[in-house]
Design a protein around this motif. Sequence first.
Motif, mmCIF file in Angstrom:
data_model
loop_
_atom_site.group_PDB
_atom_site.id
_atom_site.type_symbol
_atom_site.label_atom_id
_atom_site.label_comp_id
_atom_site.label_asym_id
_atom_site.label_seq_id
_atom_site.Cartn_x
_atom_site.Cartn_y
_atom_site.Cartn_z
ATOM 1 N N UNK A 41 32.661 59.640 77.274
ATOM 2 C CA UNK A 41 33.467 60.817 77.560
ATOM 3 C C UNK A 41 33.035 61.992 76.681
ATOM 4 N N UNK A 42 32.776 61.719 75.417
ATOM 5 C CA UNK A 42 32.330 62.774 74.503
ATOM 6 C C UNK A 42 30.974 63.335 74.958
ATOM 7 N N UNK A 43 30.073 62.450 75.399
ATOM 8 C CA UNK A 43 28.768 62.908 75.892
ATOM 9 C C UNK A 43 28.928 63.772 77.137
ATOM 10 N N UNK A 44 29.787 63.341 78.052
ATOM 11 C CA UNK A 44 30.005 64.111 79.274
ATOM 12 C C UNK A 44 30.624 65.468 78.973
ATOM 13 N N UNK A 45 31.516 65.510 78.013
ATOM 14 C CA UNK A 45 32.125 66.789 77.635
ATOM 15 C C UNK A 45 31.059 67.751 77.107
ATOM 16 N N UNK A 46 30.146 67.233 76.297
ATOM 17 C CA UNK A 46 29.060 68.078 75.786
ATOM 18 C C UNK A 46 28.159 68.544 76.933
ATOM 19 N N UNK A 47 27.850 67.643 77.871
ATOM 20 C CA UNK A 47 27.028 68.017 79.029
ATOM 21 C C UNK A 47 27.708 69.101 79.849
ATOM 22 N N UNK A 48 29.015 68.957 80.057
ATOM 23 C CA UNK A 48 29.754 69.960 80.831
ATOM 24 C C UNK A 48 29.720 71.305 80.119
ATOM 25 N N UNK A 49 29.880 71.302 78.807
ATOM 26 C CA UNK A 49 29.826 72.566 78.057
ATOM 27 C C UNK A 49 28.455 73.220 78.181
#
Length: 82
Positions: A41-49
């Motif tokens: 989830x943390x990785x996906x949040x960074x990707x989305x940003x």
Amino acid sequence: MTQSTEAQLAEQLERLTRRLDELETRLAFQDDTITTLSDQLAEQEMDIRKLWEAKQNMHKQLKEMAPSNLKAEHEETPPPHY
């Protein structure tokens, strides 16, 4: 205590021990799953940003590159039916 009572208690204790071991194992797997999901989830949040920032930059570049073909409202001639 009779031997049968002791045997029953020993059997019950063995069942409870197995059940406790199973629950501890399940808990360990759940903890691992929660950690894995949290990391993803943390990785996906960074990707989305990063994607959002890239979209913002592209939008800015497009605005700077191509001037709009639309005139400002005060520069438009009124339609013929006015």
